[in-house]
Motif scaffolding. Structure first.
Motif, PDB file in Angstrom:
ATOM      1  N   PRO A  32     -19.832  -9.250   3.588  1.00  0.00           N
ATOM      2  CA  PRO A  32     -20.731  -9.419   2.454  1.00  0.00           C
ATOM      3  C   PRO A  32     -20.589  -8.314   1.414  1.00  0.00           C
ATOM      4  O   PRO A  32     -21.100  -8.446   0.308  1.00  0.00           O
ATOM      5  CB  PRO A  32     -22.116  -9.400   3.099  1.00  0.00           C
ATOM      6  N   GLY A  33     -19.884  -7.226   1.738  1.00  0.00           N
ATOM      7  CA  GLY A  33     -19.666  -6.137   0.791  1.00  0.00           C
ATOM      8  C   GLY A  33     -18.383  -5.398   1.105  1.00  0.00           C
ATOM      9  O   GLY A  33     -17.805  -5.553   2.182  1.00  0.00           O
ATOM     10  N   ILE A  34     -17.910  -4.581   0.186  1.00  0.00           N
ATOM     11  CA  ILE A  34     -16.646  -3.866   0.371  1.00  0.00           C
ATOM     12  C   ILE A  34     -16.725  -2.898   1.544  1.00  0.00           C
ATOM     13  O   ILE A  34     -15.724  -2.636   2.214  1.00  0.00           O
ATOM     14  CB  ILE A  34     -16.251  -3.124  -0.932  1.00  0.00           C
ATOM     15  N   ASP A 358     -11.803  -9.088  -2.199  1.00  0.00           N
ATOM     16  CA  ASP A 358     -11.079  -9.390  -3.429  1.00  0.00           C
ATOM     17  C   ASP A 358      -9.594  -9.449  -3.089  1.00  0.00           C
ATOM     18  O   ASP A 358      -9.212  -9.325  -1.927  1.00  0.00           O
ATOM     19  CB  ASP A 358     -11.379  -8.370  -4.537  1.00  0.00           C
ATOM     20  N   ALA A 359      -8.756  -9.652  -4.099  1.00  0.00           N
ATOM     21  CA  ALA A 359      -7.335  -9.888  -3.840  1.00  0.00           C
ATOM     22  C   ALA A 359      -6.647  -8.738  -3.125  1.00  0.00           C
ATOM     23  O   ALA A 359      -5.652  -8.938  -2.426  1.00  0.00           O
ATOM     24  CB  ALA A 359      -6.618 -10.198  -5.153  1.00  0.00           C
ATOM     25  N   ASP A 360      -7.171  -7.512  -3.277  1.00  0.00           N
ATOM     26  CA  ASP A 360      -6.530  -6.339  -2.673  1.00  0.00           C
ATOM     27  C   ASP A 360      -7.350  -5.724  -1.549  1.00  0.00           C
ATOM     28  O   ASP A 360      -7.124  -4.569  -1.175  1.00  0.00           O
ATOM     29  CB  ASP A 360      -6.262  -5.280  -3.741  1.00  0.00           C
ATOM     30  N   ALA A 361      -8.308  -6.477  -1.009  1.00  0.00           N
ATOM     31  CA  ALA A 361      -9.141  -5.958   0.082  1.00  0.00           C
ATOM     32  C   ALA A 361      -9.483  -7.089   1.037  1.00  0.00           C
ATOM     33  O   ALA A 361     -10.346  -7.915   0.743  1.00  0.00           O
ATOM     34  CB  ALA A 361     -10.410  -5.325  -0.468  1.00  0.00           C
ATOM     35  N   CYS A 362      -8.777  -7.130   2.169  1.00  0.00           N
ATOM     36  CA  CYS A 362      -8.952  -8.210   3.142  1.00  0.00           C
ATOM     37  C   CYS A 362      -8.981  -7.649   4.564  1.00  0.00           C
ATOM     38  O   CYS A 362      -8.489  -6.548   4.816  1.00  0.00           O
ATOM     39  CB  CYS A 362      -7.815  -9.232   3.058  1.00  0.00           C
ATOM     40  N   LEU A 377      -8.070  -6.795  18.056  1.00  0.00           N
ATOM     41  CA  LEU A 377      -7.069  -6.482  17.037  1.00  0.00           C
ATOM     42  C   LEU A 377      -7.736  -6.635  15.673  1.00  0.00           C
ATOM     43  O   LEU A 377      -8.254  -7.701  15.354  1.00  0.00           O
ATOM     44  CB  LEU A 377      -5.862  -7.407  17.148  1.00  0.00           C
ATOM     45  N   ILE A 378      -7.753  -5.567  14.903  1.00  0.00           N
ATOM     46  CA  ILE A 378      -8.337  -5.585  13.564  1.00  0.00           C
ATOM     47  C   ILE A 378      -7.281  -5.070  12.586  1.00  0.00           C
ATOM     48  O   ILE A 378      -6.707  -4.003  12.793  1.00  0.00           O
ATOM     49  CB  ILE A 378      -9.600  -4.712  13.475  1.00  0.00           C
ATOM     50  N   GLU A 379      -7.016  -5.853  11.540  1.00  0.00           N
ATOM     51  CA  GLU A 379      -6.048  -5.450  10.538  1.00  0.00           C
ATOM     52  C   GLU A 379      -6.709  -5.476   9.159  1.00  0.00           C
ATOM     53  O   GLU A 379      -7.558  -6.332   8.880  1.00  0.00           O
ATOM     54  CB  GLU A 379      -4.816  -6.366  10.545  1.00  0.00           C
ATOM     55  N   GLN A 380      -6.320  -4.517   8.323  1.00  0.00           N
ATOM     56  CA  GLN A 380      -6.878  -4.401   6.981  1.00  0.00           C
ATOM     57  C   GLN A 380      -5.754  -4.499   5.960  1.00  0.00           C
ATOM     58  O   GLN A 380      -4.663  -3.938   6.144  1.00  0.00           O
ATOM     59  CB  GLN A 380      -7.606  -3.071   6.814  1.00  0.00           C
ATOM     60  N   PHE A 381      -6.017  -5.208   4.867  1.00  0.00           N
ATOM     61  CA  PHE A 381      -5.078  -5.287   3.739  1.00  0.00           C
ATOM     62  C   PHE A 381      -5.664  -4.467   2.610  1.00  0.00           C
ATOM     63  O   PHE A 381      -6.738  -4.762   2.090  1.00  0.00           O
ATOM     64  CB  PHE A 381      -4.896  -6.745   3.301  1.00  0.00           C
TER      65      PHE A 381
END
Length: 382
Positions: A32-34, A358-362, A377-381
Protein backbone atom coordinates in the motif's frame (compact mmCIF):
# COMPACT_ATOMS: atom_id res chain seq x y z
CA UNK A 1 34.58 13.75 -14.94
CA UNK A 2 30.94 14.14 -13.96
CA UNK A 3 28.84 11.86 -11.83
CA UNK A 4 28.75 8.13 -12.46
CA UNK A 5 25.46 7.18 -14.19
CA UNK A 6 23.07 5.35 -11.90
CA UNK A 7 22.80 1.65 -12.56
CA UNK A 8 19.50 0.60 -14.16
CA UNK A 9 17.00 -1.05 -11.80
CA UNK A 10 17.46 -4.79 -11.29
CA UNK A 11 16.08 -7.66 -9.22
CA UNK A 12 18.02 -8.66 -6.12
CA UNK A 13 17.34 -10.99 -3.21
CA UNK A 14 16.32 -9.39 0.08
CA UNK A 15 16.50 -11.22 3.38
CA UNK A 16 13.12 -12.26 4.71
CA UNK A 17 12.30 -13.22 8.24
CA UNK A 18 12.42 -16.91 9.11
CA UNK A 19 10.38 -18.99 11.51
CA UNK A 20 13.20 -21.29 12.51
CA UNK A 21 11.31 -24.26 11.11
CA UNK A 22 11.21 -26.09 7.82
CA UNK A 23 8.69 -25.34 5.14
CA UNK A 24 8.43 -21.54 5.06
CA UNK A 25 6.89 -20.38 1.77
CA UNK A 26 5.36 -17.06 0.68
CA UNK A 27 2.53 -16.95 -1.85
CA UNK A 28 1.23 -13.38 -1.91
CA UNK A 29 2.57 -9.82 -1.65
CA UNK A 30 1.08 -6.31 -1.78
CA UNK A 31 2.34 -2.80 -1.05
CA UNK A 32 0.00 0.00 0.00
CA UNK A 33 3.04 2.32 0.23
CA UNK A 34 6.67 2.57 -0.87
CA UNK A 35 7.81 1.65 2.66
CA UNK A 36 4.80 -0.50 3.56
CA UNK A 37 4.44 -4.02 2.17
CA UNK A 38 2.82 -7.26 3.33
CA UNK A 39 3.60 -10.84 2.35
CA UNK A 40 1.70 -13.98 3.37
CA UNK A 41 2.21 -17.72 3.17
CA UNK A 42 2.76 -20.65 5.46
CA UNK A 43 5.35 -22.10 7.77
CA UNK A 44 5.66 -25.30 9.76
CA UNK A 45 5.76 -25.32 13.56
CA UNK A 46 6.89 -28.93 13.87
CA UNK A 47 3.42 -30.43 13.85
CA UNK A 48 1.23 -28.47 11.42
CA UNK A 49 1.27 -25.76 8.79
CA UNK A 50 0.78 -22.29 10.26
CA UNK A 51 -0.21 -19.06 8.52
CA UNK A 52 2.69 -16.63 8.17
CA UNK A 53 2.50 -12.85 7.68
CA UNK A 54 5.56 -10.68 7.04
CA UNK A 55 5.67 -6.87 7.08
CA UNK A 56 8.13 -4.48 5.43
CA UNK A 57 8.38 -0.99 6.87
CA UNK A 58 11.23 0.40 4.82
CA UNK A 59 14.14 -1.22 6.63
CA UNK A 60 13.58 -4.97 6.69
CA UNK A 61 10.97 -7.72 6.66
CA UNK A 62 9.70 -9.10 9.97
CA UNK A 63 7.13 -11.71 10.92
CA UNK A 64 4.00 -10.40 12.64
CA UNK A 65 1.38 -12.54 14.41
CA UNK A 66 -1.33 -13.95 12.19
CA UNK A 67 -4.89 -13.99 13.39
CA UNK A 68 -5.93 -17.23 15.08
CA UNK A 69 -9.27 -18.58 13.81
CA UNK A 70 -11.93 -19.56 16.32
CA UNK A 71 -12.30 -22.34 17.14
CA UNK A 72 -8.58 -23.03 17.06
CA UNK A 73 -7.68 -25.13 14.01
CA UNK A 74 -6.91 -28.79 14.47
CA UNK A 75 -3.79 -30.66 13.36
CA UNK A 76 -4.35 -29.58 9.75
CA UNK A 77 -3.23 -26.04 10.56
CA UNK A 78 -3.72 -22.83 8.58
CA UNK A 79 -2.28 -21.17 5.50
CA UNK A 80 -2.62 -17.83 3.74
CA UNK A 81 -2.55 -17.56 -0.05
CA UNK A 82 -3.00 -13.88 -0.91
CA UNK A 83 -3.11 -10.38 0.57
CA UNK A 84 -4.42 -6.98 -0.52
CA UNK A 85 -4.88 -3.55 1.04
CA UNK A 86 -7.65 -1.00 0.52
CA UNK A 87 -5.65 1.56 2.54
CA UNK A 88 -2.48 1.48 4.64
CA UNK A 89 -4.59 0.56 7.69
CA UNK A 90 -7.14 -1.71 5.99
CA UNK A 91 -5.83 -5.00 4.58
CA UNK A 92 -7.22 -8.48 3.93
CA UNK A 93 -5.55 -11.88 3.67
CA UNK A 94 -7.22 -15.11 2.54
CA UNK A 95 -6.41 -18.81 2.62
CA UNK A 96 -7.71 -21.87 4.41
CA UNK A 97 -7.82 -23.56 7.78
CA UNK A 98 -8.25 -27.21 8.71
CA UNK A 99 -10.25 -27.63 11.93
CA UNK A 100 -10.72 -31.25 10.78
CA UNK A 101 -9.76 -33.24 7.71
CA UNK A 102 -11.90 -30.86 5.64
CA UNK A 103 -10.57 -27.43 4.78
CA UNK A 104 -12.50 -24.22 5.33
CA UNK A 105 -11.98 -20.82 3.77
CA UNK A 106 -10.08 -18.40 6.01
CA UNK A 107 -10.18 -14.59 5.92
CA UNK A 108 -8.07 -12.31 8.10
CA UNK A 109 -8.28 -8.53 8.50
CA UNK A 110 -5.75 -5.85 9.45
CA UNK A 111 -7.24 -2.65 10.81
CA UNK A 112 -4.02 -0.86 11.67
CA UNK A 113 -3.05 -2.58 14.90
CA UNK A 114 -2.84 -6.30 14.20
CA UNK A 115 -4.35 -9.15 12.21
CA UNK A 116 -7.46 -11.04 13.29
CA UNK A 117 -9.53 -13.82 11.74
CA UNK A 118 -13.03 -12.76 10.73
CA UNK A 119 -16.19 -14.85 10.24
CA UNK A 120 -15.90 -16.55 6.85
CA UNK A 121 -18.91 -18.10 5.11
CA UNK A 122 -18.43 -21.64 3.87
CA UNK A 123 -20.59 -23.52 1.35
CA UNK A 124 -23.18 -25.92 2.78
CA UNK A 125 -22.73 -29.65 2.49
CA UNK A 126 -19.70 -31.89 2.78
CA UNK A 127 -17.20 -29.70 0.96
CA UNK A 128 -13.63 -28.52 1.30
CA UNK A 129 -13.18 -24.82 0.58
CA UNK A 130 -10.30 -22.42 0.29
CA UNK A 131 -9.67 -18.89 -0.97
CA UNK A 132 -6.71 -18.18 -3.23
CA UNK A 133 -6.99 -14.48 -4.13
CA UNK A 134 -8.42 -11.24 -2.78
CA UNK A 135 -8.79 -7.68 -4.11
CA UNK A 136 -10.49 -4.48 -2.95
CA UNK A 137 -12.13 -1.71 -4.97
CA UNK A 138 -12.66 0.32 -1.79
CA UNK A 139 -12.72 -0.32 1.97
CA UNK A 140 -16.36 -1.42 1.64
CA UNK A 141 -16.09 -3.45 -1.58
CA UNK A 142 -13.76 -6.46 -1.77
CA UNK A 143 -13.81 -9.79 -3.59
CA UNK A 144 -12.16 -13.15 -2.83
CA UNK A 145 -12.11 -16.24 -5.03
CA UNK A 146 -11.07 -19.86 -4.63
CA UNK A 147 -12.49 -23.36 -4.89
CA UNK A 148 -14.77 -25.87 -3.20
CA UNK A 149 -14.57 -29.64 -3.53
CA UNK A 150 -17.44 -31.97 -2.69
CA UNK A 151 -16.34 -35.04 -0.74
CA UNK A 152 -19.82 -36.44 -0.10
CA UNK A 153 -21.29 -39.66 -1.44
CA UNK A 154 -23.98 -38.17 -3.66
CA UNK A 155 -24.15 -37.37 -7.34
CA UNK A 156 -21.75 -34.45 -6.92
CA UNK A 157 -19.02 -36.41 -5.16
CA UNK A 158 -15.65 -35.13 -6.30
CA UNK A 159 -17.11 -32.10 -8.06
CA UNK A 160 -14.86 -29.04 -7.90
CA UNK A 161 -16.47 -25.62 -8.20
CA UNK A 162 -15.31 -22.02 -8.06
CA UNK A 163 -15.93 -20.12 -4.83
CA UNK A 164 -16.66 -16.37 -4.88
CA UNK A 165 -17.14 -14.20 -1.80
CA UNK A 166 -17.79 -10.46 -1.50
CA UNK A 167 -17.33 -7.96 1.31
CA UNK A 168 -19.70 -5.01 1.27
CA UNK A 169 -18.79 -3.33 4.54
CA UNK A 170 -20.82 -5.44 6.94
CA UNK A 171 -19.27 -8.86 6.40
CA UNK A 172 -18.41 -11.45 3.78
CA UNK A 173 -21.02 -13.42 1.86
CA UNK A 174 -20.94 -16.10 -0.84
CA UNK A 175 -21.86 -14.92 -4.34
CA UNK A 176 -23.03 -17.25 -7.11
CA UNK A 177 -20.20 -18.48 -9.34
CA UNK A 178 -21.13 -19.61 -12.87
CA UNK A 179 -20.38 -23.12 -14.11
CA UNK A 180 -18.66 -23.24 -17.50
CA UNK A 181 -21.01 -26.01 -18.70
CA UNK A 182 -22.60 -29.36 -17.86
CA UNK A 183 -20.17 -31.99 -16.69
CA UNK A 184 -17.44 -29.49 -15.86
CA UNK A 185 -15.72 -28.44 -12.69
CA UNK A 186 -13.82 -25.24 -12.16
CA UNK A 187 -11.58 -23.38 -9.75
CA UNK A 188 -10.66 -19.70 -9.51
CA UNK A 189 -7.12 -18.64 -8.68
CA UNK A 190 -7.05 -14.86 -9.08
CA UNK A 191 -9.36 -11.83 -9.03
CA UNK A 192 -8.88 -8.13 -9.83
CA UNK A 193 -11.18 -5.14 -10.27
CA UNK A 194 -11.00 -2.07 -12.47
CA UNK A 195 -14.05 -0.55 -10.76
CA UNK A 196 -17.00 -1.59 -8.61
CA UNK A 197 -18.84 -2.91 -11.68
CA UNK A 198 -15.90 -4.31 -13.62
CA UNK A 199 -13.97 -7.26 -12.16
CA UNK A 200 -12.19 -10.27 -13.66
CA UNK A 201 -11.40 -13.71 -12.24
CA UNK A 202 -9.35 -16.48 -13.85
CA UNK A 203 -8.66 -20.12 -13.17
CA UNK A 204 -9.19 -23.58 -14.63
CA UNK A 205 -12.13 -25.58 -15.91
CA UNK A 206 -12.04 -29.39 -16.05
CA UNK A 207 -14.38 -31.46 -18.21
CA UNK A 208 -15.73 -34.47 -16.30
CA UNK A 209 -18.01 -35.53 -19.14
CA UNK A 210 -17.83 -38.56 -21.38
CA UNK A 211 -17.24 -36.85 -24.70
CA UNK A 212 -14.11 -36.23 -26.70
CA UNK A 213 -12.96 -33.61 -24.21
CA UNK A 214 -13.31 -35.75 -21.07
CA UNK A 215 -10.57 -34.82 -18.65
CA UNK A 216 -9.61 -31.79 -20.73
CA UNK A 217 -8.33 -28.86 -18.65
CA UNK A 218 -8.66 -25.34 -20.01
CA UNK A 219 -8.14 -21.80 -18.79
CA UNK A 220 -11.25 -20.13 -17.36
CA UNK A 221 -12.12 -16.43 -17.47
CA UNK A 222 -15.07 -14.84 -15.67
CA UNK A 223 -16.23 -11.21 -15.52
CA UNK A 224 -18.40 -9.26 -13.09
CA UNK A 225 -20.24 -6.27 -14.55
CA UNK A 226 -22.48 -5.35 -11.63
CA UNK A 227 -25.24 -7.88 -12.12
CA UNK A 228 -23.36 -11.11 -11.43
CA UNK A 229 -20.46 -13.17 -12.69
CA UNK A 230 -20.48 -14.68 -16.18
CA UNK A 231 -18.10 -16.96 -18.08
CA UNK A 232 -16.22 -15.14 -20.83
CA UNK A 233 -14.83 -16.97 -23.85
CA UNK A 234 -11.19 -17.89 -23.40
CA UNK A 235 -9.11 -18.32 -26.57
CA UNK A 236 -8.75 -21.97 -27.63
CA UNK A 237 -5.41 -23.70 -27.87
CA UNK A 238 -4.30 -26.22 -30.47
CA UNK A 239 -5.50 -29.81 -30.06
CA UNK A 240 -4.00 -31.89 -27.27
CA UNK A 241 -2.95 -28.84 -25.25
CA UNK A 242 -4.48 -28.08 -21.89
CA UNK A 243 -4.17 -24.77 -20.10
CA UNK A 244 -4.72 -23.04 -16.80
CA UNK A 245 -4.67 -19.39 -15.74
CA UNK A 246 -3.03 -18.41 -12.45
CA UNK A 247 -3.25 -14.62 -12.23
CA UNK A 248 -4.94 -11.58 -13.74
CA UNK A 249 -4.20 -7.83 -13.64
CA UNK A 250 -5.75 -4.82 -15.35
CA UNK A 251 -4.32 -1.48 -16.41
CA UNK A 252 -7.76 -0.15 -17.40
CA UNK A 253 -11.22 -1.35 -18.41
CA UNK A 254 -9.87 -2.14 -21.89
CA UNK A 255 -6.41 -3.46 -21.02
CA UNK A 256 -5.96 -6.61 -18.90
CA UNK A 257 -3.45 -9.46 -18.75
CA UNK A 258 -3.79 -13.05 -17.56
CA UNK A 259 -0.95 -15.55 -17.15
CA UNK A 260 -0.65 -19.27 -16.52
CA UNK A 261 0.67 -22.28 -18.35
CA UNK A 262 -0.12 -24.72 -21.10
CA UNK A 263 0.57 -28.44 -21.07
CA UNK A 264 0.89 -30.74 -24.04
CA UNK A 265 -0.39 -34.31 -23.90
CA UNK A 266 2.58 -35.34 -26.05
CA UNK A 267 5.34 -34.92 -23.45
CA UNK A 268 3.80 -33.36 -20.36
CA UNK A 269 6.01 -30.30 -20.54
CA UNK A 270 4.43 -26.94 -19.82
CA UNK A 271 5.04 -23.51 -21.26
CA UNK A 272 4.04 -20.06 -20.13
CA UNK A 273 0.62 -18.83 -21.24
CA UNK A 274 -0.08 -15.10 -21.59
CA UNK A 275 -3.44 -13.69 -22.65
CA UNK A 276 -4.51 -10.08 -23.18
CA UNK A 277 -7.89 -8.37 -23.12
CA UNK A 278 -8.07 -5.26 -25.29
CA UNK A 279 -11.66 -4.25 -24.68
CA UNK A 280 -13.58 -6.77 -26.76
CA UNK A 281 -12.04 -10.24 -26.38
CA UNK A 282 -9.15 -12.19 -24.90
CA UNK A 283 -6.35 -13.30 -27.20
CA UNK A 284 -3.13 -15.26 -26.76
CA UNK A 285 0.12 -13.27 -26.74
CA UNK A 286 3.50 -14.79 -27.52
CA UNK A 287 5.26 -15.92 -24.34
CA UNK A 288 9.03 -16.48 -24.19
CA UNK A 289 9.83 -20.18 -24.54
CA UNK A 290 12.19 -21.92 -22.15
CA UNK A 291 13.23 -25.57 -22.15
CA UNK A 292 11.61 -27.71 -21.06
CA UNK A 293 8.96 -26.38 -18.64
CA UNK A 294 7.60 -22.98 -17.61
CA UNK A 295 4.81 -21.87 -15.28
CA UNK A 296 3.69 -18.27 -14.77
CA UNK A 297 2.04 -17.66 -11.38
CA UNK A 298 1.75 -13.90 -10.87
CA UNK A 299 1.27 -10.73 -12.94
CA UNK A 300 1.16 -6.99 -12.20
CA UNK A 301 1.16 -3.78 -14.25
CA UNK A 302 2.02 -0.17 -13.46
CA UNK A 303 0.84 1.20 -16.82
CA UNK A 304 0.00 0.07 -20.34
CA UNK A 305 3.68 -0.31 -21.25
CA UNK A 306 5.06 -1.85 -18.05
CA UNK A 307 4.10 -5.24 -16.63
CA UNK A 308 5.83 -8.09 -14.82
CA UNK A 309 5.04 -11.79 -14.60
CA UNK A 310 6.62 -14.12 -12.05
CA UNK A 311 6.82 -17.90 -11.90
CA UNK A 312 9.34 -20.66 -12.40
CA UNK A 313 10.99 -22.81 -15.03
CA UNK A 314 12.93 -26.04 -15.03
CA UNK A 315 16.39 -26.24 -16.54
CA UNK A 316 17.09 -28.86 -19.16
CA UNK A 317 16.77 -32.48 -17.99
CA UNK A 318 15.52 -31.84 -14.45
CA UNK A 319 15.89 -34.78 -12.10
CA UNK A 320 13.49 -33.57 -9.45
CA UNK A 321 10.80 -30.93 -9.02
CA UNK A 322 13.14 -29.07 -6.67
CA UNK A 323 15.24 -28.05 -9.63
CA UNK A 324 12.73 -25.42 -10.69
CA UNK A 325 14.24 -21.94 -10.76
CA UNK A 326 12.61 -18.51 -10.37
CA UNK A 327 11.44 -16.81 -13.55
CA UNK A 328 10.68 -13.14 -14.15
CA UNK A 329 9.28 -11.86 -17.43
CA UNK A 330 8.82 -8.19 -18.37
CA UNK A 331 6.49 -6.46 -20.79
CA UNK A 332 7.90 -3.13 -21.88
CA UNK A 333 5.43 -1.96 -24.46
CA UNK A 334 5.98 -4.32 -27.32
CA UNK A 335 6.63 -7.87 -26.23
CA UNK A 336 7.32 -10.08 -23.23
CA UNK A 337 10.95 -10.98 -22.54
CA UNK A 338 12.74 -12.98 -19.87
CA UNK A 339 14.40 -10.61 -17.40
CA UNK A 340 17.63 -11.49 -15.61
CA UNK A 341 17.06 -13.04 -12.20
CA UNK A 342 19.56 -13.00 -9.32
CA UNK A 343 21.61 -16.15 -8.82
CA UNK A 344 20.48 -18.43 -5.99
CA UNK A 345 22.10 -21.26 -4.13
CA UNK A 346 20.00 -24.26 -3.17
CA UNK A 347 18.00 -27.05 -4.72
CA UNK A 348 15.50 -24.81 -6.47
CA UNK A 349 13.05 -21.99 -6.07
CA UNK A 350 9.86 -20.42 -7.38
CA UNK A 351 8.21 -16.99 -7.37
CA UNK A 352 4.48 -17.02 -6.67
CA UNK A 353 3.46 -13.35 -6.60
CA UNK A 354 4.68 -9.96 -7.81
CA UNK A 355 3.54 -6.39 -7.12
CA UNK A 356 4.76 -2.92 -8.04
CA UNK A 357 4.44 0.46 -6.35
CA UNK A 358 5.72 2.13 -9.52
CA UNK A 359 7.71 1.13 -12.59
CA UNK A 360 11.03 1.15 -10.70
CA UNK A 361 9.88 -0.30 -7.37
CA UNK A 362 8.55 -3.87 -7.26
CA UNK A 363 8.55 -6.91 -4.98
CA UNK A 364 8.21 -10.64 -5.70
CA UNK A 365 7.88 -13.49 -3.19
CA UNK A 366 8.01 -17.27 -3.22
CA UNK A 367 10.22 -19.94 -1.72
CA UNK A 368 13.69 -21.41 -2.04
CA UNK A 369 14.82 -24.88 -0.97
CA UNK A 370 18.19 -25.00 0.79
CA UNK A 371 19.47 -28.28 2.25
CA UNK A 372 15.97 -29.73 1.76
CA UNK A 373 14.52 -26.97 3.94
CA UNK A 374 11.97 -24.50 2.60
CA UNK A 375 12.73 -20.82 3.14
CA UNK A 376 11.00 -17.59 2.15
CA UNK A 377 12.28 -16.00 -1.06
CA UNK A 378 11.85 -12.23 -1.34
CA UNK A 379 13.16 -10.25 -4.30
CA UNK A 380 13.11 -6.49 -4.84
CA UNK A 381 13.32 -4.54 -8.11
CA UNK A 382 14.99 -1.20 -7.54
Amino acid sequence: GGATPAAPPSWHVVSGATTGDDGLSLSGVTCPGIHDCWAVGLGFDGSADTAVIEHYTGESWSIVPAGIPSPTPGPGGTLLSAVTCATTSDCWAVGSQYPSSAGQALIEHYAGSGWSAVPTPTPSGPVDSRLDSVTCVSPSDCWAVGVTSNYGNGINQGLVEGLVEQYTGGGWSIVASPTPGPGTGNSLSSVTCVSADDCWAVGVTNNYGNGANKGFVQGLVEQYTGGGWTVVTSPPLSGGTGSGLSAVACVSAVDCWAVGSTMSDANGDSQGLIERYAGNAWSIVVSPALSPSVGLLGVTCTDADSCWSAGDYSPANPETFEEFLPLMERYAGGAWDVFAAPALSGEGASLASVTCIDADACWAVGHVTVNESGQALIEQFS
